[in-house]
Design a protein around this motif. Structure first.
Motif, PDB file in Angstrom:
ATOM      1  N   SER A 273     -45.041 -45.669 -16.707  1.00 23.96           N
ATOM      2  CA  SER A 273     -43.754 -45.336 -15.899  1.00 23.96           C
ATOM      3  C   SER A 273     -44.270 -45.519 -14.754  1.00 23.96           C
ATOM      4  N   VAL A 274     -43.124 -45.611 -13.714  1.00 21.98           N
ATOM      5  CA  VAL A 274     -44.107 -45.401 -12.111  1.00 21.98           C
ATOM      6  C   VAL A 274     -44.804 -44.355 -11.962  1.00 21.98           C
ATOM      7  N   SER A 275     -44.173 -43.507 -12.231  1.00 21.21           N
ATOM      8  CA  SER A 275     -45.104 -42.011 -12.199  1.00 21.21           C
ATOM      9  C   SER A 275     -46.570 -41.912 -12.789  1.00 21.21           C
ATOM     10  N   SER A 276     -46.377 -42.416 -14.058  1.00 20.09           N
ATOM     11  CA  SER A 276     -47.850 -42.145 -14.525  1.00 20.09           C
ATOM     12  C   SER A 276     -48.390 -43.882 -13.702  1.00 20.09           C
ATOM     13  N   ALA A 277     -48.063 -44.757 -13.382  1.00 21.43           N
ATOM     14  CA  ALA A 277     -48.868 -45.574 -12.566  1.00 21.43           C
ATOM     15  C   ALA A 277     -49.132 -44.694 -11.147  1.00 21.43           C
ATOM     16  N   ALA A 278     -48.291 -43.947 -10.614  1.00 24.89           N
ATOM     17  CA  ALA A 278     -48.805 -43.450  -9.552  1.00 24.89           C
ATOM     18  C   ALA A 278     -50.331 -42.557  -9.616  1.00 24.89           C
ATOM     19  N   VAL A 279     -50.051 -42.030 -11.205  1.00 24.03           N
ATOM     20  CA  VAL A 279     -50.962 -40.997 -10.941  1.00 24.03           C
ATOM     21  C   VAL A 279     -52.254 -41.550 -11.198  1.00 24.03           C
ATOM     22  N   GLU A 280     -52.323 -42.750 -11.780  1.00 24.06           N
ATOM     23  CA  GLU A 280     -53.316 -44.012 -12.267  1.00 24.06           C
ATOM     24  C   GLU A 280     -54.262 -44.638 -11.087  1.00 24.06           C
ATOM     25  N   LEU A 281     -53.131 -44.412 -10.096  1.00 25.00           N
ATOM     26  CA  LEU A 281     -53.430 -45.002  -9.191  1.00 25.00           C
ATOM     27  C   LEU A 281     -54.598 -44.191  -8.500  1.00 25.00           C
ATOM     28  N   ALA A 282     -53.987 -43.035  -8.157  1.00 22.84           N
ATOM     29  CA  ALA A 282     -54.505 -41.901  -8.080  1.00 22.84           C
ATOM     30  C   ALA A 282     -56.086 -41.877  -8.092  1.00 22.84           C
ATOM     31  N   LEU A 283     -55.950 -41.676  -9.786  1.00 27.29           N
ATOM     32  CA  LEU A 283     -57.470 -41.440 -10.826  1.00 27.29           C
ATOM     33  C   LEU A 283     -58.139 -42.713  -9.841  1.00 27.29           C
ATOM     34  N   MET A 284     -57.490 -43.968  -9.850  1.00 31.11           N
ATOM     35  CA  MET A 284     -58.290 -45.286  -9.527  1.00 31.11           C
ATOM     36  C   MET A 284     -59.187 -44.847  -8.224  1.00 31.11           C
ATOM     37  N   LYS A 285     -58.917 -44.652  -7.425  1.00 36.22           N
ATOM     38  CA  LYS A 285     -59.329 -44.340  -5.952  1.00 36.22           C
ATOM     39  C   LYS A 285     -60.433 -43.011  -5.535  1.00 36.22           C
ATOM     40  N   LEU A 286     -59.822 -42.360  -6.735  1.00 32.92           N
ATOM     41  CA  LEU A 286     -61.209 -41.709  -6.687  1.00 32.92           C
ATOM     42  C   LEU A 286     -62.447 -41.563  -6.773  1.00 32.92           C
ATOM     43  N   SER A 287     -63.068 -40.993  -5.576  1.00 34.80           N
ATOM     44  CA  SER A 287     -64.622 -41.655  -6.318  1.00 34.80           C
ATOM     45  C   SER A 287     -65.292 -40.863  -7.227  1.00 34.80           C
ATOM     46  N   GLU A 288     -64.546 -39.845  -7.458  1.00 31.25           N
ATOM     47  CA  GLU A 288     -65.311 -39.087  -9.050  1.00 31.25           C
ATOM     48  C   GLU A 288     -64.832 -39.469 -10.153  1.00 31.25           C
ATOM     49  N   SER A 289     -63.330 -40.108 -10.263  1.00 30.06           N
ATOM     50  CA  SER A 289     -62.479 -40.812 -11.108  1.00 30.06           C
ATOM     51  C   SER A 289     -62.474 -39.386 -12.329  1.00 30.06           C
ATOM     52  N   SER A 290     -62.405 -37.865 -11.363  1.00 32.60           N
ATOM     53  CA  SER A 290     -61.571 -37.080 -12.277  1.00 32.60           C
ATOM     54  C   SER A 290     -60.481 -36.348 -11.599  1.00 32.60           C
ATOM     55  N   PHE A 291     -59.488 -35.210 -11.915  1.00 29.18           N
ATOM     56  CA  PHE A 291     -58.862 -34.111 -11.215  1.00 29.18           C
ATOM     57  C   PHE A 291     -59.180 -33.486 -10.992  1.00 29.18           C
ATOM     58  N   ALA A 292     -60.362 -33.221 -12.025  1.00 30.65           N
ATOM     59  CA  ALA A 292     -60.688 -31.591 -12.129  1.00 30.65           C
ATOM     60  C   ALA A 292     -60.933 -30.546 -10.975  1.00 30.65           C
ATOM     61  N   ASN A 293     -61.750 -31.184  -9.559  1.00 28.35           N
ATOM     62  CA  ASN A 293     -61.923 -30.654  -8.491  1.00 28.35           C
ATOM     63  C   ASN A 293     -61.307 -30.751  -7.579  1.00 28.35           C
ATOM     64  N   ALA A 294     -60.307 -32.054  -7.344  1.00 30.26           N
ATOM     65  CA  ALA A 294     -59.574 -31.918  -6.218  1.00 30.26           C
ATOM     66  C   ALA A 294     -57.845 -31.723  -5.959  1.00 30.26           C
ATOM     67  N   ARG A 295     -58.122 -31.111  -5.248  1.00 27.59           N
ATOM     68  CA  ARG A 295     -56.553 -30.278  -4.628  1.00 27.59           C
ATOM     69  C   ARG A 295     -55.414 -31.647  -4.189  1.00 27.59           C
ATOM     70  N   VAL A 296     -54.731 -30.951  -5.148  1.00 32.72           N
ATOM     71  CA  VAL A 296     -53.705 -31.671  -5.725  1.00 32.72           C
ATOM     72  C   VAL A 296     -52.518 -31.332  -4.779  1.00 32.72           C
ATOM     73  N   LEU A 297     -51.575 -31.654  -4.394  1.00 40.97           N
ATOM     74  CA  LEU A 297     -49.877 -31.696  -3.486  1.00 40.97           C
ATOM     75  C   LEU A 297     -48.406 -32.653  -4.250  1.00 40.97           C
ATOM     76  N   VAL A 298     -47.696 -32.097  -4.942  1.00 42.49           N
ATOM     77  CA  VAL A 298     -46.755 -33.203  -5.074  1.00 42.49           C
ATOM     78  C   VAL A 298     -45.513 -31.983  -4.204  1.00 42.49           C
ATOM     79  N   VAL A 299     -44.994 -32.895  -3.953  1.00 44.71           N
ATOM     80  CA  VAL A 299     -44.179 -32.797  -3.177  1.00 44.71           C
ATOM     81  C   VAL A 299     -42.666 -33.022  -3.664  1.00 44.71           C
ATOM     82  N   GLY A 300     -41.819 -32.770  -3.941  1.00 48.16           N
ATOM     83  CA  GLY A 300     -40.966 -32.946  -4.719  1.00 48.16           C
ATOM     84  C   GLY A 300     -41.016 -32.593  -6.723  1.00 48.16           C
TER      85      GLY A 300
END
Length: 559
Positions: A273-300
């Protein structure tokens, strides 16, 4: 004696039903038509005469342009100038124009039109100017139906599209009015709108909506959220004047298409979906390719926000901050996703939360940006290892101001930037979509047959009313001859007899005026039967239908 009068009723009904006032094979002229019908119902006013008495005294009192009025069916014979007979041999250009307008509006069929912008035709900068919040959809329907040539309307506004579907009395004028309305509410000039808008008529518009509901026209082929949005159009439109039979039928059929495609094909399996594609895109742009240590904020924390949170969890994110107006929706998500640390913060603390985040997802219905260039510029640098703060904005209108992307400290992506993710598995889903086209064609044929069969409804009603007027008049005449000594039981028996004869005689014609939608040949026969009955019984269905449409438009204008 009673038996003889019953025989009279039977003979009269049979004679009038089997010998209509007009011959099917040799349609009479208008004057002959009047003379022919007089013998059958001399004491009964024609539908046109009854309508003339019910209208205001002059067309100038109507609340819509005079050019829309079919003058021949609305003006009384007495209103025709005396010199009209002399001028008839050589009509003036104005008379020709009026005649053509009357013909056009009494003979032209209503059209279904699809008009708007979507992700394939217009950039996000333009789409967000026309985005319409769900709460405003009923008012938009009312505004569109207030236009002179629009009978019914619906709006489908999502992050990927803003499409309007209308039933228009005239294709050209309907498109012109809707385009002008779109330009007025958005501030986008008409020439600019026309360069980017989709414009589809009748079967093409229907097919397009079916493809949308099936997920075949989405940014992510086969995504399922659009079907929920189409359902919401129907839910929001229930009871709204203007969301009437054809448009509601169109959207309900689209829902059936979407369900069939998802049930009978594999197009949804493995799709994003658009939402999952957004998460995939963010993952591609992370240097570590992982959300384990990322500080994530979701607005809405609405529908889109909830999906973002779910996909983040699926990708290994175990802690995130969610900013929302109220905590109720966040608590519901917490309850569903146990074992995940979801921290709620009110909207007033959004910038403070953003200062502590590396990745920010935004998906709210705010009509103005939540993050401006100025307030993002004031945020501190992101955590070690990331050069710029990442914004993934899947809102329409956008929640992140375009100027934020100019900053060296921020990296901004919106819904139009998701193509990079979508292209990765599009080929596989295209193969799965092949089965869906067959389903869409089947449902398209069903809907077109149903829509065309609606043309027979006025004929059915007027034909039954025609027979009922004759039955009632002849029964009254019979009872008056029988005197006052007729018992209640005998009256009821005569009434039941007359009703039974009429119903049985009408049964055959009524069956031939209903279309089952199984094939085009049966539909052609139904429409030909309708035209035959109109000619034989002088039902004036086309004109009476236009009269009804004008009454509806007058009623809406007076409210």
């Amino acid at each position: 004696m009673l038996l003889s009068y019953c025989n009279q009723i039977i003979n009269i009904i049979l004679r009038i039903t089997l010998h209509p006032p007009h011959s099917f094979f040799s349609p009479p002229t208008p004057m002959a038509a009047v003379a022919g019908s007089a013998s059958a119902s001399a004491s009964l006013p024609s539908s046109s005469a009854r309508f003339r008495r019910s209208l205001p005294p002059s067309p100038s009192q109507l609340s819509f342009p005079r050019s829309r009025i079919p003058t021949r069916s609305l003006l009384s014979d007495n209103s025709i100038p005396q010199n009209a007979v002399v001028a008839a041999s050589k009509p003036s250009p104005l008379q020709l124009l009026k005649t053509s307008a009357a013909d056009r509006y009494t003979k032209e069929k209503s059209s279904i039109i699809g008009i708007g912008l979507n992700i394939h035709t217009a950039p996000v900068e333009m789409r967000e100017k026309l985005a319409i919040p769900e709460a405003q959809w009923p008012q938009v329907i009312a505004d569109l139906c207030a236009l002179n040539h629009i009978e019914e309307a619906a709006v489908l506004s999502t992050c990927n599209r803003m499409e309007i579907y209308v039933v228009a009395l005239s294709q050209h004028r309907g498109v012109k009015e809707v385009t002008e309305w779109m330009s007025k509410v958005s501030g986008v000039p008409i020439p600019e709108l026309c360069k980017h808008q989709i414009l589809l008529y009748n079967k093409d518009a229907t097919r397009h909506l079916f493809e949308v509901a099936a997920g075949l026209d989405s940014l992510v082929l086969g995504e399922g959220q659009i079907l929920a949005q189409v359902k919401q159009v129907v839910k929001t439109g229930q009871g709204v004047p203007g969301f009437d039979r054809k448009i509601s039928g169109l959207f309900k059929q689209a829902i059936s298409v979407g369900k069939r495609v998802r049930t009978e094909t594999n197009i949804s399996s493995g799709s994003v979906s658009v939402s999952s594609a957004a998460v995939e895109l963010a993952l591609m742009k992370l240097s570590e390719s992982s959300f384990a240590n990322a500080r994530v904020l979701v607005v809405g924390a609405g529908k889109m926000g909830k999906l973002v949170i779910k996909h983040l969890v699926a990708k290994g994110c175990r802690r995130m901050v969610v900013v929302n107006r109220t905590e109720e929706k966040v608590n519901a998500i917490r309850h569903e996703l146990k074992g995940v640390d979801i921290v709620f913060r009110p909207l007033s603390e959004m910038l403070e939360c953003a200062a502590e985040a590396d990745i920010i997802f935004t998906s709210t219905a705010s009509e103005s940006p939540l993050f401006s260039k100025e307030n993002v510029q004031m945020l501190p640098s992101v955590s070690q290892g990331e050069r710029r703060r990442l914004f993934v904005d899947i809102s329409i209108p956008r929640n992140v101001e375009p100027g934020v992307s100019d900053l060296d400290t921020a990296l901004v992506y919106n819904v139009d930037d998701l193509q990079e993710v979508v292209a990765a598995n599009k080929e596989d889903r295209l193969q799965k979509a092949a089965e869906a086209w067959g389903i869409i064609q089947e449902e398209l044929n069903k809907f077109e047959a149903w829509k065309d069969s609606l043309e027979t409804v006025p004929t059915i009603k007027k034909f039954r009313a025609y027979a009922e007027r004759i039955r009632a008049a002849e029964m009254e005449k019979c009872l008056s001859k029988m005197g006052n000594d007729v018992s209640k039981e005998h009256k009821e028996a005569i009434y039941a007899l007359s009703m039974g004869i009429v119903n049985k005689l009408l049964s055959g014609p009524m069956q031939h005026l209903r279309c089952d939608g199984n094939n085009n040949h049966s539909l052609d026969e139904v429409l030909e039967n309708m035209r035959a009955l109109n000619r034989m019984y002088d039902l004036e269905t086309e004109i009476s239908l236009m009269e009804e449409k004008i009454r509806v438009k007058m009623g809406r204008a007076q409210k």
